[in-house]
Design a protein around this motif. Structure first.
Motif, PDB file in Angstrom:
ATOM      1  N   SER A  36       1.101  -1.179   0.277  1.00 19.76           N
ATOM      2  CA  SER A  36       0.011   0.136  -0.027  1.00 19.76           C
ATOM      3  C   SER A  36       0.849   1.244   0.031  1.00 19.76           C
ATOM      4  CB  SER A  36      -0.931   0.107   1.092  1.00 19.76           C
ATOM      5  OG  SER A  36      -1.665  -1.191   1.199  1.00 19.76           O
ATOM      6  N   VAL A  37       0.779   2.100  -1.189  1.00 16.79           N
ATOM      7  CA  VAL A  37       1.564   3.265  -1.339  1.00 16.79           C
ATOM      8  C   VAL A  37       0.328   4.416  -1.281  1.00 16.79           C
ATOM      9  CG1 VAL A  37       2.265   2.759  -3.447  1.00 16.79           C
ATOM     10  CG2 VAL A  37       3.394   4.461  -2.123  1.00 16.79           C
ATOM     11  N   ALA A  38       0.828   5.652  -0.776  1.00 16.51           N
ATOM     12  CA  ALA A  38       0.015   7.032  -1.086  1.00 16.51           C
ATOM     13  C   ALA A  38       0.856   7.747  -1.456  1.00 16.51           C
ATOM     14  CB  ALA A  38      -0.867   7.121   0.240  1.00 16.51           C
ATOM     15  N   PRO A  39       0.995   8.131  -2.667  1.00 20.57           N
ATOM     16  CA  PRO A  39       1.945   9.300  -3.355  1.00 20.57           C
ATOM     17  C   PRO A  39       1.459  10.730  -3.154  1.00 20.57           C
ATOM     18  CG  PRO A  39       1.296   7.326  -4.984  1.00 20.57           C
ATOM     19  CD  PRO A  39       0.412   7.352  -3.860  1.00 20.57           C
ATOM     20  N   THR A  40       2.262  11.470  -2.906  1.00 14.02           N
ATOM     21  CA  THR A  40       1.813  12.636  -2.485  1.00 14.02           C
ATOM     22  C   THR A  40       2.942  13.821  -3.512  1.00 14.02           C
ATOM     23  OG1 THR A  40       3.514  13.172  -0.778  1.00 14.02           O
ATOM     24  CG2 THR A  40       1.245  12.308  -0.012  1.00 14.02           C
ATOM     25  N   ASP A  41       2.362  15.014  -3.703  1.00  9.43           N
ATOM     26  CA  ASP A  41       3.177  15.837  -4.552  1.00  9.43           C
ATOM     27  C   ASP A  41       3.863  16.922  -3.617  1.00  9.43           C
ATOM     28  OD1 ASP A  41       1.303  17.801  -3.607  1.00  9.43           O
ATOM     29  OD2 ASP A  41       0.183  18.082  -5.438  1.00  9.43           O
ATOM     30  N   GLU A  42       4.351  18.129  -4.239  1.00  8.49           N
ATOM     31  CA  GLU A  42       5.279  18.817  -3.440  1.00  8.49           C
ATOM     32  C   GLU A  42       4.561  19.588  -2.241  1.00  8.49           C
ATOM     33  OE1 GLU A  42       4.227  20.663  -7.531  1.00  8.49           O
ATOM     34  OE2 GLU A  42       4.760  18.705  -6.785  1.00  8.49           O
ATOM     35  N   ASP A  43       3.130  19.710  -2.473  1.00 12.06           N
ATOM     36  CA  ASP A  43       2.446  20.327  -1.575  1.00 12.06           C
ATOM     37  C   ASP A  43       2.032  19.443  -0.328  1.00 12.06           C
ATOM     38  OD1 ASP A  43       2.870  23.004  -2.670  1.00 12.06           O
ATOM     39  OD2 ASP A  43       1.221  22.408  -3.923  1.00 12.06           O
ATOM     40  N   GLY A  44       2.552  18.146  -0.245  1.00 10.14           N
ATOM     41  CA  GLY A  44       1.889  17.080   0.353  1.00 10.14           C
ATOM     42  C   GLY A  44       0.476  16.592   0.075  1.00 10.14           C
TER      43      GLY A  44
END
Length: 344
Positions: A36-44
């Protein structure tokens, strides 16, 4: 456009939901693990990553040393993204690996772990590399600490004492309702002698492969009674057993026993795989046919001698990839079919 820079979640668990299980160290048994992985961007903020791209940025690692497992390897601890016929843990079989996107931003990826003989127990974590090349790990000293543990069992090699070799009379399509020939047939079934385990696939070699004689491996037409007696042995090797020989109009599984187009004008079909769960068995047929007049004729089909035979070799695999190798003695056909665990 947002860039994948980090993850807000990274975990690993067996597809069964457990954190540990056994695995047979035979290089074939595969255990499904879910990441299970939850990717995030530069703003979280949550960001969706293309499933194929996500798969290419994930690795299974040793939980303690953080060394990677062997991708599609053949030694030590290995993993891949596809299941096989031996993907099995108690009560559950894995599915093909793929990533999917959930509403909470978590994406799921399934890998399949296997191991070669001689390995030690292994605690396994996971590593992910983002699009800005930051590496995040679930390991002993990583950002996350989720892990699974696999405990290897010694591979099993099956012998004669471990299998059943049952036989029973079976019907043929024409039986004794023929003008020239009468036919009697018996089916022999090879299966694993176990309450909870069973064979799932069989590799068979050493038999005639021509379509009208496929599976034929032995015949003997002795000189007694003017060569009126024909004894034949057949192995019905095509898989899946439940459908490879199924005849829709007759509602049964049947296979052609070797025909004699010259002189005797005879062929017949034996009823085979007449048990529940046919995929768990390998079926053989022993046929005794008699003809009148001046007896059987040769050459006829593949027969160029009164006694023709080979010794079929069978490698039978259980649901965990453990195996046993057996042979059927095609040279001694008159008294029936004999199973051996060494080459005749």
């Amino acid at each position: 456009m947002s860039t994948w820079t980090s993850v807000s979640k990274l975990s690993i668990v067996l597809v069964s939901g457990d954190e540990s299980c056994d695995i047979y160290a035979n290089g074939r048994n595969r255990i499904g693990v879910m990441i299970s992985v939850a990717p995030t961007d530069e703003d979280g903020d949550p960001i969706e990553v293309d499933p194929d791209h996500l798969l290419s940025r994930l690795w299974l690692i040793d939980y303690v040393t953080e060394s990677t497992l062997n991708w599609k390897g053949s030694s030590g601890w290995c993993y891949t993204d596809t299941e096989n016929a031996f993907t099995s843990t108690p009560g559950l079989s894995g599915e093909r690996a793929e990533a999917s996107f959930d509403d909470d931003g978590t994406q799921l990826v399934t890998f399949y772990v296997y191991c070669a003989p001689g390995v030690s127990p292994k605690s396994i974590g996971v590593q992910v590399k983002t699009d800005c090349n930051d590496t995040i790990k679930s390991s002993l000293n990583g950002t996350y600490q989720a892990k699974i543990k696999l405990n290897p069992r010694t591979a099993v090699t099956y012998e004669l004492a471990d299998v059943d070799w049952d036989y029973a009379h079976t019907s043929t399509k024409y039986g004794d309702n023929t003008k020239y020939v009468t036919t009697d047939a018996w089916n022999y079934y090879l299966s694993l002698k176990s309450v909870e385990n069973y064979f799932v696939t069989f590799s068979v070699s050493n038999y005639f492969g021509r379509s009208e004689y496929d599976g034929f491996f032995s015949s003997h037409i002795p000189p007694d009674s003017h060569r009126k007696n024909f004894y034949g042995g057949y192995v019905w090797h095509s898989e899946p057993h439940g459908s490879a020989y199924y005849v829709e109009n007759d509602g049964r599984s049947e296979a052609e026993v070797v025909n004699f187009p010259d002189g005797n004008k005879w062929w017949d079909y034996a009823k085979i795989y007449d048990r529940s769960y046919p995929e768990r068995y390998l079926c053989f047929s022993w046929v005794h046919s008699t003809t009148g007049g001046d007896g059987w004729h040769i050459p006829n089909g593949p027969l160029t001698a009164w006694h023709v035979w080979s010794h079929p070799e069978i490698v039978a695999y259980d649901r965990y990839g453990n195996s046993g190798t057996f042979w059927v003695d095609g040279g001694d056909i008159i008294e029936g079919l004999k199973l051996c665990d060494s080459r005749p």
